[in-house]
Design a protein around this motif. Structure first.
Motif, mmCIF file in Angstrom:
data_model
loop_
_atom_site.group_PDB
_atom_site.id
_atom_site.type_symbol
_atom_site.label_atom_id
_atom_site.label_comp_id
_atom_site.label_asym_id
_atom_site.label_seq_id
_atom_site.Cartn_x
_atom_site.Cartn_y
_atom_site.Cartn_z
ATOM 1 N N ASN A 45 0.819 -1.205 0.000
ATOM 2 C CA ASN A 45 0.000 0.000 0.000
ATOM 3 C C ASN A 45 0.859 1.264 0.000
ATOM 4 N N ILE A 46 0.197 2.394 0.101
ATOM 5 C CA ILE A 46 0.877 3.691 0.066
ATOM 6 C C ILE A 46 1.903 3.797 1.184
ATOM 7 N N LYS A 47 1.536 3.399 2.388
ATOM 8 C CA LYS A 47 2.447 3.480 3.534
ATOM 9 C C LYS A 47 3.703 2.646 3.293
ATOM 10 N N CYS A 48 3.551 1.476 2.704
ATOM 11 C CA CYS A 48 4.683 0.611 2.388
ATOM 12 C C CYS A 48 5.616 1.297 1.380
ATOM 13 N N VAL A 49 5.066 1.875 0.326
ATOM 14 C CA VAL A 49 5.862 2.584 -0.673
ATOM 15 C C VAL A 49 6.578 3.771 -0.030
ATOM 16 N N GLN A 50 5.908 4.479 0.865
ATOM 17 C CA GLN A 50 6.540 5.612 1.536
ATOM 18 C C GLN A 50 7.711 5.168 2.412
ATOM 19 N N ARG A 51 7.563 4.041 3.100
ATOM 20 C CA ARG A 51 8.666 3.520 3.915
ATOM 21 C C ARG A 51 9.860 3.122 3.037
ATOM 22 N N ILE A 52 9.560 2.483 1.921
ATOM 23 C CA ILE A 52 10.630 2.081 1.006
ATOM 24 C C ILE A 52 11.343 3.319 0.475
ATOM 25 N N SER A 53 10.590 4.343 0.061
ATOM 26 C CA SER A 53 11.221 5.560 -0.466
ATOM 27 C C SER A 53 12.041 6.255 0.614
ATOM 28 N N LYS A 54 11.582 6.218 1.856
ATOM 29 C CA LYS A 54 12.359 6.804 2.958
ATOM 30 C C LYS A 54 13.662 6.025 3.145
ATOM 31 N N TYR A 55 13.592 4.697 3.117
ATOM 32 C CA TYR A 55 14.792 3.875 3.244
ATOM 33 C C TYR A 55 15.772 4.195 2.118
ATOM 34 N N LEU A 56 15.255 4.343 0.907
ATOM 35 C CA LEU A 56 16.103 4.615 -0.259
ATOM 36 C C LEU A 56 16.550 6.072 -0.320
ATOM 37 N N ASP A 57 16.002 6.914 0.545
ATOM 38 C CA ASP A 57 16.289 8.346 0.579
ATOM 39 C C ASP A 57 15.931 9.004 -0.754
ATOM 40 N N VAL A 58 14.750 8.650 -1.254
ATOM 41 C CA VAL A 58 14.227 9.209 -2.497
ATOM 42 C C VAL A 58 12.865 9.823 -2.182
ATOM 43 N N THR A 59 12.651 11.027 -2.648
ATOM 44 C CA THR A 59 11.349 11.659 -2.461
ATOM 45 C C THR A 59 10.405 11.128 -3.526
ATOM 46 N N PRO A 60 9.350 10.424 -3.084
ATOM 47 C CA PRO A 60 8.415 9.910 -4.097
ATOM 48 C C PRO A 60 7.559 11.040 -4.639
ATOM 49 N N GLY A 61 7.016 10.820 -5.803
ATOM 50 C CA GLY A 61 6.022 11.755 -6.299
ATOM 51 C C GLY A 61 4.744 11.569 -5.483
ATOM 52 N N LYS A 62 3.647 11.985 -6.017
ATOM 53 C CA LYS A 62 2.368 11.783 -5.336
ATOM 54 C C LYS A 62 2.010 10.298 -5.417
ATOM 55 N N VAL A 63 1.875 9.650 -4.253
ATOM 56 C CA VAL A 63 1.529 8.230 -4.199
ATOM 57 C C VAL A 63 0.046 8.131 -3.858
ATOM 58 N N HIS A 64 -0.678 7.317 -4.601
ATOM 59 C CA HIS A 64 -2.121 7.175 -4.388
ATOM 60 C C HIS A 64 -2.570 5.802 -4.871
ATOM 61 N N MET A 65 -3.796 5.450 -4.562
ATOM 62 C CA MET A 65 -4.390 4.220 -5.070
ATOM 63 C C MET A 65 -5.111 4.571 -6.371
ATOM 64 N N SER A 66 -4.853 3.805 -7.413
ATOM 65 C CA SER A 66 -5.491 4.058 -8.701
ATOM 66 C C SER A 66 -6.906 3.494 -8.700
ATOM 67 N N GLU A 67 -7.620 3.756 -9.768
ATOM 68 C CA GLU A 67 -8.975 3.205 -9.874
ATOM 69 C C GLU A 67 -8.957 1.683 -9.978
ATOM 70 N N ASN A 68 -7.791 1.105 -10.322
ATOM 71 C CA ASN A 68 -7.645 -0.351 -10.375
ATOM 72 C C ASN A 68 -7.291 -0.930 -9.006
ATOM 73 N N ASN A 69 -7.306 -0.090 -7.981
ATOM 74 C CA ASN A 69 -7.000 -0.481 -6.607
ATOM 75 C C ASN A 69 -5.562 -0.985 -6.449
ATOM 76 N N VAL A 70 -4.647 -0.387 -7.197
ATOM 77 C CA VAL A 70 -3.228 -0.672 -7.029
ATOM 78 C C VAL A 70 -2.501 0.643 -6.760
ATOM 79 N N VAL A 71 -1.342 0.544 -6.146
ATOM 80 C CA VAL A 71 -0.565 1.738 -5.841
ATOM 81 C C VAL A 71 -0.095 2.375 -7.140
ATOM 82 N N ALA A 72 -0.198 3.694 -7.183
ATOM 83 C CA ALA A 72 0.275 4.454 -8.332
ATOM 84 C C ALA A 72 1.066 5.649 -7.815
ATOM 85 N N MET A 73 1.958 6.158 -8.650
ATOM 86 C CA MET A 73 2.778 7.289 -8.244
ATOM 87 C C MET A 73 2.944 8.222 -9.426
#
Length: 172
Positions: A5-33
């Motif tokens: 989910n979004i929180k998981c992607v945010q944790r990964i981006s924090k670990y990688l020290d990369v600022t993600p773009g806007k992270v959201h759930m798409s209409e297909n119910n999958v994470v999108a950025m």
């Protein structure tokens, strides 16, 4: 509920020290950025994690050779297709059993070195590992060993709860 989910992607981006773009759930119910790659949208957990890693100073987490890259990609896909739904008890047992079998003969999912698949599955499985009984932790001893190894890295753990996996007493 899905665990990739979004929180998981945010944790990964924090670990990688990369600022993600806007992270959201798409209409297909999958994470999108949006906007990690200039004016583009990326959809799908595995694709996003690979793009974040490629944008980081930790590109080696995608693998150093063809075999480790293939294993890392395979486990990222596994995270999306299988571990993503491990919050259901039947799926939890299947995922832990499959990972336990694989980790019996290796330290990390990508081979001998930490990969972004390890980091991702750590975040996906954290709440599941927390809720396992001591007997279940013993049943999945190789997953417990792997998880203990990862959680002892404060950069990976971030502010997540340290889970008691005292594996000295869990040996079979």
């Amino acid at each position: 509920m899905v665990l990739c989910n979004i929180k998981c992607v945010q944790r990964i981006s924090k670990y990688l020290d990369v600022t993600p773009g806007k992270v959201h759930m798409s209409e297909n119910n999958v994470v999108a950025m949006d906007n990690l790659i200039k004016n583009q949208s990326i959809e799908g957990f595995s694709t996003i994690v690979q793009a974040l890693t490629s944008s980081s100073n930790l590109k080696n987490l995608l693998g150093d050779d063809a075999v480790s890259r293939a294993l890392t990609q395979q486990w990222l896909e596994y995270a999306s297709v299988c571990a993503n739904y491990a919050d259901n008890s039947a799926n939890t047992k299947r995922v832990l059993k499959e990972m336990n079998t694989f980790l019996k003969s290796t330290t990390y999912l990508g081979g001998t070195k930490l990969s972004v698949a390890d980091v991702s599955l750590y975040y996906i499985l954290h709440s599941i590992m927390r809720d396992l009984t001591p007997l279940e932790k013993r049943e999945y001893i190789h997953v417990s060993r792997w998880f203990e190894n990862l959680q002892n890295d404060e950069k990976i753990r971030q502010k997540l709860e340290l889970i008691n996996l005292n594996i000295m007493y869990m040996q079979l």
